[in-house]
Design a protein around this motif. Structure first.
Motif, PDB file in Angstrom:
ATOM      1  N   ARG A  38       0.922  -1.432   0.154  1.00 19.15           N
ATOM      2  CA  ARG A  38      -0.126   0.032  -0.057  1.00 19.15           C
ATOM      3  C   ARG A  38       0.887   1.159   0.062  1.00 19.15           C
ATOM      4  N   GLN A  39       0.237   2.529  -0.408  1.00 22.68           N
ATOM      5  CA  GLN A  39       1.050   3.628  -0.643  1.00 22.68           C
ATOM      6  C   GLN A  39       0.105   4.695  -0.305  1.00 22.68           C
ATOM      7  N   ALA A  40       0.451   5.453   0.869  1.00 28.13           N
ATOM      8  CA  ALA A  40      -0.450   6.449   1.228  1.00 28.13           C
ATOM      9  C   ALA A  40       0.172   7.625   0.610  1.00 28.13           C
ATOM     10  N   ARG A  45       6.144   2.855  -0.611  1.00 29.79           N
ATOM     11  CA  ARG A  45       5.165   1.979  -0.796  1.00 29.79           C
ATOM     12  C   ARG A  45       5.673   1.008   0.210  1.00 29.79           C
ATOM     13  N   ALA A  92      -5.172   4.286   1.842  1.00 31.65           N
ATOM     14  CA  ALA A  92      -3.941   4.160   0.781  1.00 31.65           C
ATOM     15  C   ALA A  92      -4.462   3.645  -0.480  1.00 31.65           C
TER      16      ALA A  92
END
Length: 125
Positions: A38-40, A45, A92
């Motif tokens: 996941r990447q906010a 990532r 995210a």
């Protein structure tokens, strides 16, 4: 070539649940190790969870352990991420990734050759 596609993201309240799905094309799905990252916004990532090609081994980031469950159905070429007790900090874009590698570095993005486009998960407080 393997194509990966995620689905199931959405908006959910704090404490709610979502199930993400990821379909990987090809007849060799059962040979693929699969993972979720996941990447906010503004962040790198990060690893969320991974599952071995057989499904016998699963791995989780500490931040999701006990709340998220990864599973796979090789007959459907699909891997799932059941997310319970969601928190705002889980917000995210979630990416599904696949690899034929048997590397032990399952938690690093560079271990994976195939990536989906991502699905947005938003948890409201």
């Amino acid at each position: 070539q393997v194509q990966v596609a995620e689905s199931g993201g959405g908006l959910v309240q704090d404490g709610g649940s979502l199930r993400l799905s990821c379909v990987a094309s090809g007849r060799t799905f059962s040979s693929l190790a699969m993972a979720w990252f996941r990447q906010a916004p503004g962040k790198e990532r990060e690893f969320v969870s991974a599952i071995s090609w057989s499904g016998n081994s699963t791995y989780y980031a500490e931040s999701v352990k006990g709340r998220f469950t990864i599973s796979r159905d090789n007959a459907k070429n699909t891997v799932y991420l059941q997310m319970n007790r969601l928190k705002p900090e889980d917000t995210a874009v979630y990416y599904c990734a696949a690899t034929y590698s048997r590397s032990s570095s399952y938690y690093t993005p560079r271990a994976y050759s195939y990536w989906g486009q991502g699905t947005q998960v938003t948890v409201s407080s």
